[in-house]
Write a protein that holds these residues in place. Structure first.
Motif, PDB file in Angstrom:
ATOM      1  N   ARG A  82       2.654  15.676  -2.821  1.00  0.00           N
ATOM      2  CA  ARG A  82       3.391  15.619  -4.069  1.00  0.00           C
ATOM      3  C   ARG A  82       4.713  14.923  -3.800  1.00  0.00           C
ATOM      4  NH1 ARG A  82       7.118  19.266  -6.923  1.00  0.00           N
ATOM      5  NH2 ARG A  82       7.287  20.292  -4.926  1.00  0.00           N
ATOM      6  N   LYS A  83       5.011  13.898  -4.557  1.00  0.00           N
ATOM      7  CA  LYS A  83       6.273  13.184  -4.388  1.00  0.00           C
ATOM      8  C   LYS A  83       7.389  14.002  -5.006  1.00  0.00           C
ATOM      9  CE  LYS A  83       5.106   9.495  -2.231  1.00  0.00           C
ATOM     10  NZ  LYS A  83       5.618   9.210  -0.930  1.00  0.00           N
ATOM     11  N   ALA A  84       8.492  14.071  -4.296  1.00  0.00           N
ATOM     12  CA  ALA A  84       9.638  14.823  -4.774  1.00  0.00           C
ATOM     13  C   ALA A  84      10.391  14.008  -5.822  1.00  0.00           C
ATOM     14  CB  ALA A  84      10.562  15.162  -3.614  1.00  0.00           C
ATOM     15  N   SER A  85      11.179  14.681  -6.619  1.00  0.00           N
ATOM     16  CA  SER A  85      11.938  14.023  -7.681  1.00  0.00           C
ATOM     17  C   SER A  85      13.184  13.341  -7.107  1.00  0.00           C
ATOM     18  CB  SER A  85      12.360  15.056  -8.719  1.00  0.00           C
ATOM     19  OG  SER A  85      13.292  15.958  -8.149  1.00  0.00           O
ATOM     20  N   PHE A  86      13.847  12.566  -7.955  1.00  0.00           N
ATOM     21  CA  PHE A  86      15.079  11.900  -7.540  1.00  0.00           C
ATOM     22  C   PHE A  86      16.159  12.937  -7.236  1.00  0.00           C
ATOM     23  CE2 PHE A  86      19.137   9.764  -8.418  1.00  0.00           C
ATOM     24  CZ  PHE A  86      19.049   8.768  -7.471  1.00  0.00           C
TER      25      PHE A  86
ATOM     26  N   SER B 150      15.872  14.036  -3.811  1.00  0.00           N
ATOM     27  CA  SER B 150      16.419  13.009  -2.912  1.00  0.00           C
ATOM     28  C   SER B 150      17.934  13.109  -2.844  1.00  0.00           C
ATOM     29  CB  SER B 150      16.008  11.614  -3.380  1.00  0.00           C
ATOM     30  OG  SER B 150      14.616  11.467  -3.347  1.00  0.00           O
TER      31      SER B 150
ATOM     32  N   SER C  14      10.507   9.819  -1.524  1.00  0.00           N
ATOM     33  CA  SER C  14      10.256   8.388  -1.622  1.00  0.00           C
ATOM     34  C   SER C  14      11.400   7.638  -0.938  1.00  0.00           C
ATOM     35  CB  SER C  14      10.184   7.990  -3.096  1.00  0.00           C
ATOM     36  OG  SER C  14      10.295   6.607  -3.251  1.00  0.00           O
TER      37      SER C  14
ATOM     38  N   HIS D 137      13.873   6.212  -3.434  1.00  0.00           N
ATOM     39  CA  HIS D 137      14.777   7.211  -4.006  1.00  0.00           C
ATOM     40  C   HIS D 137      15.886   7.574  -3.021  1.00  0.00           C
ATOM     41  CE1 HIS D 137      11.735   8.887  -7.161  1.00  0.00           C
ATOM     42  NE2 HIS D 137      12.270   7.743  -7.533  1.00  0.00           N
TER      43      HIS D 137
END
Length: 73
Positions: free
Chosen positions: A12-16, A19, A44, A47
């Motif tokens: 699962r990609k983390a949110s900005f 980051s 990412s 990000h």
């Protein structure tokens, strides 16, 4: 058939915002190893780069503001 193989985990990609949080703590040099590993797996790179530039701009802005306040007094 090999029963020891585990199904691939969905990443699962983390949110900005995640980051930004990781970059914020990295500026202070305080990260738990587990958090670092989670960040490396989920964040990412795009990000992280944008968050680092944004954090740097905020840091420089705060320094300039502090110098202006100190010189004005």
């Amino acid at each position: 058939m090999d029963t020891d193989k585990q199904p691939p985990q969905t990443r699962r990609k983390a949110s900005f915002l995640a980051s930004m949080k990781a970059v914020f703590w990295s500026f202070f040099g305080v990260r738990k190893r587990r958090d670092y590993e989670d960040d490396a797996a989920n964040l990412s790179p795009f990000h992280v780069i944008i968050a680092a530039f944004l954090g740097l701009a905020i840091f420089i802005g705060v320094l300039v503001l502090l110098v202006r306040v100190a010189v004005a007094q």
